[in-house]
Write a protein that holds these residues in place. Structure first.
Motif, short mmCIF file in Angstrom:
data_model
loop_
_atom_site.label_atom_id
_atom_site.label_comp_id
_atom_site.label_asym_id
_atom_site.label_seq_id
_atom_site.Cartn_x
_atom_site.Cartn_y
_atom_site.Cartn_z
N ALA A 39 -40.82 -61.82 15.49
CA ALA A 39 -40.74 -63.27 15.32
C ALA A 39 -41.88 -63.77 14.44
CB ALA A 39 -40.77 -63.94 16.68
N ARG A 40 -43.04 -63.17 14.59
CA ARG A 40 -44.20 -63.57 13.78
C ARG A 40 -43.97 -63.26 12.31
NH1 ARG A 40 -49.83 -64.59 14.47
NH2 ARG A 40 -50.48 -65.20 12.40
N ASP A 41 -43.37 -62.11 12.02
CA ASP A 41 -43.07 -61.76 10.63
C ASP A 41 -42.11 -62.76 9.99
OD1 ASP A 41 -44.66 -59.48 10.78
OD2 ASP A 41 -42.97 -58.20 11.36
N ILE A 42 -41.08 -63.14 10.74
CA ILE A 42 -40.11 -64.11 10.23
C ILE A 42 -40.77 -65.46 10.01
CG2 ILE A 42 -37.98 -65.36 10.79
CD1 ILE A 42 -37.14 -62.79 12.35
N LEU A 43 -41.61 -65.86 10.97
CA LEU A 43 -42.33 -67.12 10.84
C LEU A 43 -43.24 -67.11 9.62
CD1 LEU A 43 -42.95 -69.87 12.12
CD2 LEU A 43 -44.75 -68.74 13.44
N ASP A 44 -43.97 -66.01 9.42
CA ASP A 44 -44.86 -65.89 8.26
C ASP A 44 -44.06 -65.99 6.95
OD1 ASP A 44 -47.03 -65.60 9.94
OD2 ASP A 44 -47.12 -63.41 9.74
N GLN A 45 -42.90 -65.36 6.90
CA GLN A 45 -42.07 -65.39 5.70
C GLN A 45 -41.57 -66.80 5.42
OE1 GLN A 45 -38.93 -62.55 6.20
NE2 GLN A 45 -40.27 -60.79 5.82
N ARG A 46 -41.14 -67.49 6.47
CA ARG A 46 -40.65 -68.86 6.29
C ARG A 46 -41.76 -69.78 5.79
NH1 ARG A 46 -37.72 -71.39 11.08
NH2 ARG A 46 -37.28 -72.91 9.46
N TYR A 47 -42.97 -69.60 6.31
CA TYR A 47 -44.09 -70.41 5.86
C TYR A 47 -44.46 -70.10 4.41
CZ TYR A 47 -48.77 -72.44 5.62
OH TYR A 47 -49.87 -73.15 5.25
N ALA A 48 -44.44 -68.81 4.07
CA ALA A 48 -44.77 -68.40 2.71
C ALA A 48 -43.74 -68.94 1.70
CB ALA A 48 -44.85 -66.89 2.62
N LYS A 49 -42.49 -69.04 2.10
CA LYS A 49 -41.45 -69.56 1.21
C LYS A 49 -41.48 -71.08 1.12
CE LYS A 49 -38.14 -65.86 2.09
NZ LYS A 49 -36.83 -65.54 2.67
N GLY A 50 -42.25 -71.72 2.00
CA GLY A 50 -42.32 -73.17 1.99
C GLY A 50 -41.22 -73.84 2.78
N GLU A 51 -40.55 -73.09 3.63
CA GLU A 51 -39.44 -73.64 4.41
C GLU A 51 -39.95 -74.51 5.57
OE1 GLU A 51 -37.06 -70.36 5.70
OE2 GLU A 51 -36.41 -69.85 3.67
N ILE A 52 -41.17 -74.25 6.04
CA ILE A 52 -41.74 -75.03 7.13
C ILE A 52 -43.14 -75.49 6.73
CG2 ILE A 52 -40.39 -73.93 8.96
CD1 ILE A 52 -42.77 -72.16 9.59
N SER A 53 -43.57 -76.58 7.33
CA SER A 53 -44.89 -77.13 7.03
C SER A 53 -45.97 -76.36 7.78
CB SER A 53 -44.95 -78.60 7.43
OG SER A 53 -44.86 -78.72 8.84
N ALA A 59 -47.75 -74.67 15.18
CA ALA A 59 -47.15 -74.93 16.49
C ALA A 59 -46.28 -73.75 16.93
CB ALA A 59 -46.35 -76.20 16.45
N LYS A 60 -45.48 -73.25 16.04
CA LYS A 60 -44.58 -72.13 16.37
C LYS A 60 -45.39 -70.84 16.57
CE LYS A 60 -40.59 -74.09 14.20
NZ LYS A 60 -39.19 -73.82 14.30
N ARG A 61 -46.42 -70.65 15.78
CA ARG A 61 -47.28 -69.46 15.93
C ARG A 61 -47.94 -69.46 17.30
NH1 ARG A 61 -52.31 -69.74 12.45
NH2 ARG A 61 -52.81 -71.09 14.19
N ASP A 62 -48.43 -70.62 17.72
CA ASP A 62 -49.06 -70.71 19.04
C ASP A 62 -48.04 -70.51 20.16
OD1 ASP A 62 -51.47 -71.12 17.80
OD2 ASP A 62 -51.40 -73.32 17.99
N ALA A 63 -46.81 -70.95 19.94
CA ALA A 63 -45.77 -70.78 20.96
C ALA A 63 -45.35 -69.32 21.09
CB ALA A 63 -44.57 -71.64 20.60
N ILE A 64 -45.45 -68.56 20.02
CA ILE A 64 -45.06 -67.14 20.06
C ILE A 64 -46.06 -66.31 20.85
CG2 ILE A 64 -44.79 -65.07 18.62
CD1 ILE A 64 -43.61 -66.86 16.47
N LYS A 65 -47.32 -66.66 20.76
CA LYS A 65 -48.37 -65.86 21.41
C LYS A 65 -48.17 -65.72 22.86
CE LYS A 65 -52.01 -66.73 18.11
NZ LYS A 65 -53.30 -67.31 17.87
#
Length: 65
Positions: A39-53, A59-65
């Motif tokens: 899930a962290r890898d997918i989140l990192d990719q979405r952030y890198a692509k600019g899909e999420i702020s 917020a999502k990173r903290d929720a995954i932990k």
């Protein structure tokens, strides 16, 4: 006389073609497998692509932990 049958080059060619085919089949089967992403890898990719702020990312990173 002079008929050597499947000796020499013909014998090697008879083994080489199936081995090359099997090798190519194994290569393409492994190349098409999808990598298991966390899930962290997918989140990192979405952030890198600019899909999420950045705020949504944190917020999502903290929720995954």
């Amino acid at each position: 006389m002079g008929d050597y049958g499947m000796s020499g080059f013909g014998m090697w060619l008879g083994w080489l073609i199936p081995l090359l085919f099997i090798g190519a089949l194994i290569y393409f089967m492994n190349a098409n497998k999808k990598k298991d992403l966390s899930a962290r890898d997918i989140l990192d990719q979405r952030y890198a692509k600019g899909e999420i702020s950045e705020e949504e990312y944190k917020a999502k990173r903290d929720a995954i932990k």
